[in-house]
Design a protein around this motif. Sequence first.
Motif, short mmCIF file in Angstrom:
data_model
loop_
_atom_site.label_atom_id
_atom_site.label_comp_id
_atom_site.label_asym_id
_atom_site.label_seq_id
_atom_site.Cartn_x
_atom_site.Cartn_y
_atom_site.Cartn_z
N HIS A 1 7.22 -1.27 8.08
CA HIS A 1 6.70 -1.84 6.84
C HIS A 1 6.23 -0.75 5.87
O HIS A 1 6.48 -0.83 4.66
N ARG A 2 5.57 0.28 6.39
CA ARG A 2 5.11 1.35 5.51
C ARG A 2 6.28 2.16 4.96
O ARG A 2 6.28 2.57 3.80
N ARG B 1 10.22 3.55 0.53
CA ARG B 1 11.60 3.56 0.04
C ARG B 1 11.77 2.65 -1.19
O ARG B 1 12.58 2.94 -2.07
N ALA B 2 11.00 1.57 -1.24
CA ALA B 2 11.07 0.68 -2.40
C ALA B 2 10.61 1.40 -3.66
O ALA B 2 11.19 1.23 -4.74
N ALA B 3 9.57 2.23 -3.53
CA ALA B 3 9.08 3.00 -4.68
C ALA B 3 10.13 4.01 -5.13
O ALA B 3 10.36 4.19 -6.34
N ALA C 1 2.42 8.59 7.63
CA ALA C 1 2.25 7.17 7.96
C ALA C 1 0.82 6.81 8.30
O ALA C 1 0.46 5.63 8.30
N ASN C 2 -0.02 7.81 8.61
CA ASN C 2 -1.46 7.56 8.73
C ASN C 2 -2.22 8.85 8.46
O ASN C 2 -1.63 9.94 8.32
N ASP C 3 -3.53 8.76 8.38
CA ASP C 3 -4.35 9.93 8.03
C ASP C 3 -4.31 11.01 9.11
O ASP C 3 -4.37 12.20 8.80
N THR C 4 -4.23 10.61 10.36
CA THR C 4 -4.22 11.60 11.44
C THR C 4 -2.97 12.47 11.35
O THR C 4 -3.04 13.69 11.53
N GLY D 1 0.82 -1.20 0.00
CA GLY D 1 0.00 0.00 0.00
C GLY D 1 0.85 1.25 0.00
O GLY D 1 0.58 2.21 -0.75
N ALA D 2 1.89 1.29 0.83
CA ALA D 2 2.77 2.45 0.88
C ALA D 2 3.53 2.63 -0.42
O ALA D 2 3.75 3.77 -0.87
N ARG D 3 3.92 1.54 -1.02
CA ARG D 3 4.65 1.64 -2.29
C ARG D 3 3.76 2.25 -3.37
O ARG D 3 4.19 3.14 -4.11
N ARG D 4 2.52 1.81 -3.46
CA ARG D 4 1.61 2.35 -4.48
C ARG D 4 1.36 3.84 -4.25
O ARG D 4 1.22 4.62 -5.20
#
Length: 357
Positions: free
Chosen positions: A216-217, A222-224, A267-270, A186-189
């Motif tokens: 993980h996020r 970083r992978a992207a 890392a999150n919406d908040t 999800g983070a990569r996309r």
Amino acid sequence: MTVTLADVAHRAQVSPATVSRVLNGNYPVAAATRERVLRAVNDLDYVVNGPASALAASTSSLVGILVNDIADPFFGIMASAAQAQISGAEGTPGAIGGEKLAVVCNTGGSPERELTYLTLLQRQRAAAVILTGGAIEDPGHSAAVAAKLARLAEAGTRIVLCGRPPLPPSAGSPVTATLSFDNRAGARRLTEHLLALGHRRIGYVAGPAERTTTRHRLEGHRAALAAAGVADDPARTLHGAFDRASGIAAATRLLDAEPGPTAVVAANDTIALGVCTAARARGLRVPEDLSVAGFDDLPSATDTVPALTTVRLPLIEAGARAGLLAVTRETPRDPDGVETVLAELVVRGSTGPVRRA
């Protein structure tokens, strides 16, 4: 070997009667003495009525749901969905003993409190325990949690992890089921979306460094970058709590840099909402001057102006699934006991192309 009341008394250097008073709470005991007794109980992993093997092998109607922060919608949504499933489980095929009482245990992110709740649930012979959210990446704590879960499972308690990575193989298999969120993908996309819009100076506001969700996020982000040949500037990644204040503080630091970012991933919406607040305080427009993206797709993500680009996790469905697996004899869909909960990119108005001078 079964730990007895006398063992606890010896460890705490008090009488068995004092231990009984502390555990029953029916007689005043000095605070220092109470603390010493409770520490001994925890150290020895004493379970009330432990010597009665028939009793220890049975379970109660209690289901514990452990959350980091019940005020955080991420946890509140999952806990609510799990609780609804648990309380409505009477008559469900395969249900364990009819009605269940769901108790939400708020750890406040404390490793010690997490272990304490697991001990308390073990003493109550809980029918099931659901642990939500990321795990703390500390070998000692991980081993302690695995040991607690093993003892719960031995007594017949069903263990479900929701939004938490599987236990390492060395921990054995005390877990009934694991619902693992696809945080990396999800983070990569999400970062790939910003890169496709032309962004190259991308700031990242991460959560607490010791949490698996944070790692993980961040790995997906970083992978992207790596796949696109964009250098990962360590100065553009800041860690903090999963809250709005952290977003404001981190965004302020990122925007003070020269050159500043053209986009910020939270890392999150908040956290993302805090980033938007900091941007507006500087007179910046979202997304014309700064693109902002979050993660989780909380209800507040659509209430912002503009609405927040984010990654959607099906929190209601995941919580309900965790509740079902906790109180019925249903088995995980995958033979290895791990079900991956997929993440979906949701593009809204808070991200846009890089503005050209």
